[in-house]
Design an enzyme around this catalytic site. Structure first.
Site, PDB file in Angstrom:
ATOM      1  N   PHE B 116       0.857  -1.168   0.000  1.00  0.00           N
ATOM      2  CA  PHE B 116       0.000   0.000   0.000  1.00  0.00           C
ATOM      3  C   PHE B 116       0.907   1.235   0.000  1.00  0.00           C
ATOM      4  O   PHE B 116       1.872   1.314   0.764  1.00  0.00           O
ATOM      5  CB  PHE B 116      -0.909  -0.014   1.231  1.00  0.00           C
ATOM      6  CG  PHE B 116      -1.942   1.068   1.182  1.00  0.00           C
ATOM      7  CD1 PHE B 116      -3.036   0.946   0.338  1.00  0.00           C
ATOM      8  CD2 PHE B 116      -1.805   2.217   1.934  1.00  0.00           C
ATOM      9  CE1 PHE B 116      -3.992   1.950   0.265  1.00  0.00           C
ATOM     10  CE2 PHE B 116      -2.753   3.231   1.866  1.00  0.00           C
ATOM     11  CZ  PHE B 116      -3.850   3.100   1.024  1.00  0.00           C
ATOM     12  N   ASP B 185       2.995  -5.113   8.353  1.00  0.00           N
ATOM     13  CA  ASP B 185       1.786  -4.298   8.332  1.00  0.00           C
ATOM     14  C   ASP B 185       0.588  -5.244   8.353  1.00  0.00           C
ATOM     15  O   ASP B 185       0.411  -6.052   7.428  1.00  0.00           O
ATOM     16  CB  ASP B 185       1.757  -3.405   7.084  1.00  0.00           C
ATOM     17  CG  ASP B 185       0.551  -2.471   7.070  1.00  0.00           C
ATOM     18  OD1 ASP B 185      -0.486  -2.802   7.690  1.00  0.00           O
ATOM     19  OD2 ASP B 185       0.636  -1.411   6.428  1.00  0.00           O
ATOM     20  N   TYR B 210      -9.552   0.752  11.500  1.00  0.00           N
ATOM     21  CA  TYR B 210     -10.899   1.010  10.968  1.00  0.00           C
ATOM     22  C   TYR B 210     -11.388  -0.007   9.944  1.00  0.00           C
ATOM     23  O   TYR B 210     -12.444   0.184   9.369  1.00  0.00           O
ATOM     24  CB  TYR B 210     -10.997   2.428  10.389  1.00  0.00           C
ATOM     25  CG  TYR B 210      -9.924   2.843   9.407  1.00  0.00           C
ATOM     26  CD1 TYR B 210      -9.969   2.437   8.083  1.00  0.00           C
ATOM     27  CD2 TYR B 210      -8.883   3.670   9.814  1.00  0.00           C
ATOM     28  CE1 TYR B 210      -8.991   2.834   7.186  1.00  0.00           C
ATOM     29  CE2 TYR B 210      -7.898   4.071   8.907  1.00  0.00           C
ATOM     30  CZ  TYR B 210      -7.958   3.657   7.609  1.00  0.00           C
ATOM     31  OH  TYR B 210      -7.001   4.052   6.722  1.00  0.00           O
ATOM     32  N   LYS B 211     -10.612  -1.049   9.700  1.00  0.00           N
ATOM     33  CA  LYS B 211     -11.036  -2.066   8.723  1.00  0.00           C
ATOM     34  C   LYS B 211     -11.800  -3.172   9.463  1.00  0.00           C
ATOM     35  O   LYS B 211     -12.900  -2.924   9.975  1.00  0.00           O
ATOM     36  CB  LYS B 211      -9.823  -2.580   7.966  1.00  0.00           C
ATOM     37  CG  LYS B 211      -9.123  -1.480   7.144  1.00  0.00           C
ATOM     38  CD  LYS B 211      -7.889  -2.014   6.436  1.00  0.00           C
ATOM     39  CE  LYS B 211      -7.120  -0.898   5.730  1.00  0.00           C
ATOM     40  NZ  LYS B 211      -7.855  -0.340   4.580  1.00  0.00           N
ATOM     41  N   ARG B 359     -12.606  -4.944  -5.460  1.00  0.00           N
ATOM     42  CA  ARG B 359     -12.320  -5.636  -4.191  1.00  0.00           C
ATOM     43  C   ARG B 359     -13.609  -5.877  -3.413  1.00  0.00           C
ATOM     44  O   ARG B 359     -14.403  -4.961  -3.219  1.00  0.00           O
ATOM     45  CB  ARG B 359     -11.411  -4.777  -3.300  1.00  0.00           C
ATOM     46  CG  ARG B 359      -9.983  -4.718  -3.698  1.00  0.00           C
ATOM     47  CD  ARG B 359      -9.110  -4.270  -2.522  1.00  0.00           C
ATOM     48  NE  ARG B 359      -9.675  -3.125  -1.789  1.00  0.00           N
ATOM     49  CZ  ARG B 359      -9.093  -2.527  -0.763  1.00  0.00           C
ATOM     50  NH1 ARG B 359      -7.909  -2.972  -0.315  1.00  0.00           N
ATOM     51  NH2 ARG B 359      -9.648  -1.505  -0.169  1.00  0.00           N
TER      52      ARG B 359
END
Lengths: 400, 400
Positions: B116, B185, B210-211, B359
């Site tokens: 990312f 990560d 927040y995922k 996704r």
């Protein structure tokens, strides 16, 4: 003195807990009533129902800039020179590294030895990374320490203990005369004490969102970069929100054009939105009225303390000259810690800073003259009754 | 397959907007119902009424550690090895600088070129500060790039586009064999995919709140430091909350004993408290059940896509081998962007990553098999009706 016009109705916009006289807006501002419903809406509607679409529909993406523009009006900046994000410490790191990179070859950072510690710690870290030395001296000695080896000066505009205001124009000019750049910490300034970053020629600034700005506990902080510098700035926390086109997901970093390049990771939406909403209270309020009310309250406190408290051994540790006095007043007393605790038991809230500073913040938006009288009477009474003299008050506990 | 026992009741703990089928928990998790009242309490009671006393009475001070301990249980860490704070990018900066300082003299950082982007940007910044080079290569080539010049490896455990899982034990061992340190990560791991940091011998990790952790938009992130390293770590964002005794207001920094030294400025209380409360949903939920449910949903989606969508030109771009598949599945299609928008119009939410990745996240706590069938049927229908073929769908807008 009559209450100032534009401030006549601001007190009622805050929630004031039953029976509390609150003199700690310089540490954590009171809760604006409007944020209750606002936060509930952000959580239930924007997050709960809107989900990822709220990045656009609720404009989460632009919260740092929108809050920044509101802040800019309070500190003499252009709307596009300020963004709200991260913590004061993190923002200081970003702007100080940027400043140092704009002055390559220079070997020193000069700062106030009595600054709030987190600023000193970050200055030390930046110095270490760039192999610089730190000259930490009393603020007033800073101008005498400036030479062509100084890359940057870091100075807090309003001292966190004494509330002394350091003249922004003079320190900035002296810094520039030496060819260096200045970073101002406005944590005890914004929302209570006027300043004019642009007019004074300041280079960078940072500050805290939870004091006189009433953004809530641990609210996002902010940073200012003078427009003339921003395109040359290279900040070290180059996260995806500072990228020119974050959603290209490019492998190489390309900084955003303006102050946006100082953003790092995904922004704390709930906290930023609460801060932004809290700042609306300042809309239509004149900075001069804020300053007038602040001086009215601090002067009344000092005069009353001279009259009622000096005989008990309290010493005013803030400037008597209103021109250089911020919005809190510190008293020093050997029993200061115990007195603060007894005040707290009586629901009169201030705070304490080592070794013996009793700090009382006078928030122009909500404190009143009547509260000042109650505060002074209470301290007077505590001394007369020796109500501070309880064993449990001798054991130190942290005040925040 | 029957629903797993410990997950039978977790879906109802989330607010699901009317008519929405949500497959974007890998970007922003659904709102746990409990956070509405919780946030309201934090704001109204803890801030509004408790004010500064809530640093103690509401335990604001220990939120990073309390949230961290809950997180630790999901990623195979000891409770004291994890703190929640700042953003993923900021935390990566802190731990990567610490890693580099533990390997002085080594000249390289090796990372996944397809990570990312924010991770790549931060790696570049750390390399610049320390005069290192960055070797950014496909993840699978990382082991072949390791030698005695490598200080640190930075790798995402679950790829943000393909969902491929990189073997934590193997990459960690290869890194250690070269004498280097590894930073993981876990942004697409925690809450959906098991991992065992301690058992695999990992050195550092960071991740996003927040995922799959459902902490809310821009929720605080977290970081992990293996207990064996922490006392030797020197992190560059040394703010006052990382000090051994913050309320001594000492001029010189002295790092806290444990992982607390990785804290920086005042923590974002509202966001941290919401994250901490959201994490309670994982209490009593077995990680094996989470993994079982995740694989059940992703396998069903892949099987259905093979059956119904392959003929339309959709290509499964996530691993078919369940052992290396995370909790989202990407399809690639030249009209992927338009299809995602038509799905969104039908209240079926996934996201899009350049250049052509559609996704779909399958959050084990709330997605169902029935939703998977609806998703596949909807894509099938959109292709049959050519409902993606609208001019407005050709204009790109950012998905977050």
């Amino acid at each position: 003195m009559p209450e100032d016009n534009t401030l006549a109705n601001t007190r009622e916009r805050f929630h004031i807990p039953d029976g509390v006289r609150y003199f700690d807006g310089n540490s954590l501002g009171l809760m604006p009533k409007v944020v209750q419903l606002h936060a509930s809406n952000v959580i239930t509607h924007e997050w709960g129902n809107g989900l990822i679409s709220s990045w656009h529909s609720a404009e989460w993406r632009t919260l740092p800039q929108r809050a920044g523009a509101k802040l800019a009006a309070l500190i003499g900046a252009r709307p596009d020179e300020v963004v709200a994000c991260d913590s004061t410490s993190v923002n200081l790191f970003k702007v100080l590294v940027s400043a140092v990179r704009l002055r390559p070859g220079r070997r020193k950072i000069v700062t106030d030895a009595d600054a709030f510690p987190t600023d000193l710690y970050i200055v030390d870290q930046v110095a270490r990374l760039f192999g610089l030395t730190v000259d930490a001296v009393p603020a007033k000695e800073i101008p005498s320490r400036l030479d062509d080896q100084v890359a940057a000066v870091v100075l807090t505009h309003v001292d966190y203990r004494s509330a002394e205001i350091y003249n922004m124009e003079e320190f900035t000019r002296a810094t520039h005369d030496a060819g260096a750049l200045i970073v101002w910490d406005l944590s005890h300034t914004a929302g209570a004490v006027p300043c004019d970053l642009d007019k004074s020629g300041a280079d960078f600034a940072v500050g805290c969102g939870y004091k006189y700005l009433n953004g809530g506990p641990g609210a996002p902080a902010y940073l200012y970069v003078a427009a003339r510098h921003v395109s040359a700035c290279e900040q070290p926390l180059a996260g995806w929100f500072g990228h020119a086109r974050p959603f290209d997901f490019a492998q190489k970093y390309a900084p955003a054009e303006g102050t946006d390049r100082f953003l790092c990771g995904t922004n704390p939406v709930i906290g930023l939105s609460v801060l932004s909403r809290a700042l609306d209270i300042f809309e239509g309020v004149s900075i001069d009225d804020i300053r007038g009310k602040s001086l009215q309250l601090t002067q009344l406190f000092i005069d009353s303390a001279d009259r009622q408290l000096a005989t008990h051994g309290f010493v005013v540790a803030s400037p008597r000259d209103p021109a250089i006095r911020g919005s809190h007043v510190s008293l020093r007393h050997t029993q200061g810690y115990a007195v603060m605790q007894e005040l707290s038991r009586r629901k009169i809230i201030g705070d304490f800073r080592m070794p013996d500073y009793m700090r009382f913040g006078f928030a122009p938006l909500y404190n009143t003259e009547d509260e000042v009288h109650q505060l002074v009477d209470a301290i007077d009474g505590i001394m007369k009754e020796r109500a501070w003299d309880k064993p449990e008050y001798q054991q130190r506990r942290d005040f925040t």
